[in-house]
Motif scaffolding. Structure first.
Motif, PDB file in Angstrom:
ATOM      1  N   VAL A  58       1.023  -1.024  -0.753  1.00  0.00           N
ATOM      2  CA  VAL A  58      -0.329  -0.127   0.219  1.00  0.00           C
ATOM      3  C   VAL A  58       0.732   1.624  -0.082  1.00  0.00           C
ATOM      4  N   GLU A  59       0.550   1.659  -0.915  1.00  0.00           N
ATOM      5  CA  GLU A  59       1.906   2.758  -1.135  1.00  0.00           C
ATOM      6  C   GLU A  59       1.006   3.814  -1.904  1.00  0.00           C
ATOM      7  N   ASP A  60       0.812   5.200  -1.731  1.00  0.00           N
ATOM      8  CA  ASP A  60       0.249   6.265  -2.892  1.00  0.00           C
ATOM      9  C   ASP A  60       1.302   6.946  -3.984  1.00  0.00           C
ATOM     10  N   GLU A  61       2.265   6.523  -3.831  1.00  0.00           N
ATOM     11  CA  GLU A  61       3.550   7.282  -4.591  1.00  0.00           C
ATOM     12  C   GLU A  61       3.908   5.891  -5.752  1.00  0.00           C
ATOM     13  N   PRO A  62       3.455   6.283  -7.258  1.00  0.00           N
ATOM     14  CA  PRO A  62       3.381   5.336  -7.828  1.00  0.00           C
ATOM     15  C   PRO A  62       4.412   4.417  -8.612  1.00  0.00           C
ATOM     16  N   THR A  63       5.559   4.978  -8.427  1.00  0.00           N
ATOM     17  CA  THR A  63       7.484   4.723  -8.783  1.00  0.00           C
ATOM     18  C   THR A  63       7.667   4.386  -7.604  1.00  0.00           C
ATOM     19  N   VAL A  72      -4.297 -12.699   1.916  1.00  0.00           N
ATOM     20  CA  VAL A  72      -3.159 -11.777   2.430  1.00  0.00           C
ATOM     21  C   VAL A  72      -1.996 -12.291   3.839  1.00  0.00           C
ATOM     22  N   ASP A  73      -0.436 -12.464   2.978  1.00  0.00           N
ATOM     23  CA  ASP A  73       0.625 -12.983   4.174  1.00  0.00           C
ATOM     24  C   ASP A  73       0.991 -12.300   4.421  1.00  0.00           C
ATOM     25  N   LEU A  74       0.939 -10.919   4.366  1.00  0.00           N
ATOM     26  CA  LEU A  74       1.895  -9.826   4.503  1.00  0.00           C
ATOM     27  C   LEU A  74       1.568  -8.234   4.133  1.00  0.00           C
ATOM     28  N   LEU A  75       1.635  -7.535   5.231  1.00  0.00           N
ATOM     29  CA  LEU A  75       0.771  -5.650   4.584  1.00  0.00           C
ATOM     30  C   LEU A  75       2.264  -5.262   4.252  1.00  0.00           C
ATOM     31  N   PHE A  76       2.004  -5.007   3.649  1.00  0.00           N
ATOM     32  CA  PHE A  76       3.555  -3.729   3.482  1.00  0.00           C
ATOM     33  C   PHE A  76       2.600  -2.123   3.274  1.00  0.00           C
ATOM     34  N   THR A  77       2.904  -1.323   4.916  1.00  0.00           N
ATOM     35  CA  THR A  77       2.282  -0.338   3.926  1.00  0.00           C
ATOM     36  C   THR A  77       3.079   1.334   4.579  1.00  0.00           C
ATOM     37  N   ASN A 128      -6.418  11.129   2.593  1.00  0.00           N
ATOM     38  CA  ASN A 128      -6.290  11.089   4.207  1.00  0.00           C
ATOM     39  C   ASN A 128      -6.357   9.875   4.572  1.00  0.00           C
ATOM     40  N   THR A 129      -5.894   8.541   4.125  1.00  0.00           N
ATOM     41  CA  THR A 129      -6.100   7.848   4.520  1.00  0.00           C
ATOM     42  C   THR A 129      -4.751   7.703   5.501  1.00  0.00           C
ATOM     43  N   ASP A 130      -4.703   6.059   6.233  1.00  0.00           N
ATOM     44  CA  ASP A 130      -2.992   6.446   7.063  1.00  0.00           C
ATOM     45  C   ASP A 130      -3.080   5.171   7.024  1.00  0.00           C
ATOM     46  N   GLY A 131      -1.387   4.636   6.860  1.00  0.00           N
ATOM     47  CA  GLY A 131      -1.304   3.141   7.070  1.00  0.00           C
ATOM     48  C   GLY A 131      -1.747   2.176   9.050  1.00  0.00           C
ATOM     49  N   LEU A 132      -1.511   3.450   9.449  1.00  0.00           N
ATOM     50  CA  LEU A 132      -2.007   2.914  10.532  1.00  0.00           C
ATOM     51  C   LEU A 132      -3.101   2.401  10.888  1.00  0.00           C
ATOM     52  N   ALA A 141      -6.739  -4.053   9.416  1.00  0.00           N
ATOM     53  CA  ALA A 141      -6.117  -5.340   9.137  1.00  0.00           C
ATOM     54  C   ALA A 141      -6.622  -6.649  10.257  1.00  0.00           C
ATOM     55  N   ARG A 142      -5.792  -6.561  11.045  1.00  0.00           N
ATOM     56  CA  ARG A 142      -5.510  -6.878  11.691  1.00  0.00           C
ATOM     57  C   ARG A 142      -6.824  -7.383  12.943  1.00  0.00           C
ATOM     58  N   ARG A 143      -8.240  -6.625  12.600  1.00  0.00           N
ATOM     59  CA  ARG A 143      -9.197  -6.662  13.141  1.00  0.00           C
ATOM     60  C   ARG A 143     -10.144  -8.573  11.934  1.00  0.00           C
ATOM     61  N   LEU A 144      -9.177  -7.971  10.997  1.00  0.00           N
ATOM     62  CA  LEU A 144      -9.989  -9.573   9.987  1.00  0.00           C
ATOM     63  C   LEU A 144      -9.135 -10.683   9.963  1.00  0.00           C
ATOM     64  N   SER A 145      -7.512 -10.393  10.022  1.00  0.00           N
ATOM     65  CA  SER A 145      -6.855 -11.232  10.399  1.00  0.00           C
ATOM     66  C   SER A 145      -5.715 -10.819  11.388  1.00  0.00           C
ATOM     67  N   PRO A 146      -6.588 -11.744  12.935  1.00  0.00           N
ATOM     68  CA  PRO A 146      -4.972 -11.272  13.793  1.00  0.00           C
ATOM     69  C   PRO A 146      -3.916 -11.162  13.968  1.00  0.00           C
ATOM     70  N   SER A 147      -3.637 -12.342  13.190  1.00  0.00           N
ATOM     71  CA  SER A 147      -1.924 -12.563  12.938  1.00  0.00           C
ATOM     72  C   SER A 147      -1.586 -11.744  11.675  1.00  0.00           C
ATOM     73  N   LEU A 148      -2.198 -11.008  11.109  1.00  0.00           N
ATOM     74  CA  LEU A 148      -1.193 -10.574   9.680  1.00  0.00           C
ATOM     75  C   LEU A 148      -0.561  -9.589  10.381  1.00  0.00           C
ATOM     76  N   PRO A 149       0.475 -10.118   9.704  1.00  0.00           N
ATOM     77  CA  PRO A 149       2.531  -9.949  10.009  1.00  0.00           C
ATOM     78  C   PRO A 149       1.967  -8.085   9.197  1.00  0.00           C
ATOM     79  N   VAL A 150       2.533  -7.207   9.509  1.00  0.00           N
ATOM     80  CA  VAL A 150       2.672  -5.779   9.179  1.00  0.00           C
ATOM     81  C   VAL A 150       4.045  -5.328   9.382  1.00  0.00           C
ATOM     82  N   VAL A 151       4.251  -4.555   8.192  1.00  0.00           N
ATOM     83  CA  VAL A 151       5.924  -3.763   7.946  1.00  0.00           C
ATOM     84  C   VAL A 151       5.181  -2.428   7.277  1.00  0.00           C
TER      85      VAL A 151
END
Length: 142
Positions: A25-30, A64-69, A76-80, A86-96
């Motif tokens: 999840v990244e808003d900068e296309p490049t 999804v096995d890992l969220l990289f955000t 006006n959205t944020d990765g936090l 995401a953790r409410r949907l998948s409590p053990s989802l790894p997040v970076v």
């Protein structure tokens, strides 16, 4: 940005497991493209989103096995907040998390067990971190 998925051969670095799916999840296309390409080159299935709304829609329909955000995202959205959702949907989802505007992330702001990597990062750093996080997740699941 239109989310995309790529299916490639399983990576030998994630043994005895189907291809891991990484949501970038990244808003900068490049920056998004560079991260996605690095992960695709290592054999991961990669999904992308430009903001938390797109990412939440993907999380609702995909495994999804890992969220990289990124932390600060478009519209006006944020990765936090995204990681908490995401953790409410998948409590053990790894997040970076990543950010160009922060040198670190206080644990009280992050979901438990998450990792932070400041920008700029090298694609090889992202790949190594992804491998480490997924390997640790597999070890904890056993």
């Amino acid at each position: 940005m239109v989310p995309f998925a790529a299916f490639v051969c399983p990576s030998p670095l994630v043994p005895d497991r189907a291809v891991a799916t990484i949501l970038v999840v990244e808003d900068e296309p490049t920056v998004c493209e560079l991260a996605a390409e690095a992960l695709l080159d290592e054999g991961y299935r990669v999904l992308t989103a430009a903001d938390a709304w797109e990412a939440e829609a993907i999380l609702a329909r995909e495994s999804v096995d890992l969220l990289f955000t990124d932390i600060d995202l478009a519209r006006n959205t944020d990765g936090l907040s995204l990681a908490r959702c995401a953790r409410r949907l998948s409590p053990s989802l790894p997040v970076v998390y990543t950010s160009g505007g922060r040198a670190s992330l206080p644990p009280c702001e992050a979901v438990p067990g998450s990792v932070f990597v400041p920008k700029p990062y090298r694609p090889s750093q992202l790949v190594a971190l992804t491998q480490d996080v997924l390997r640790a997740t597999l070890l904890h699941a056993v």
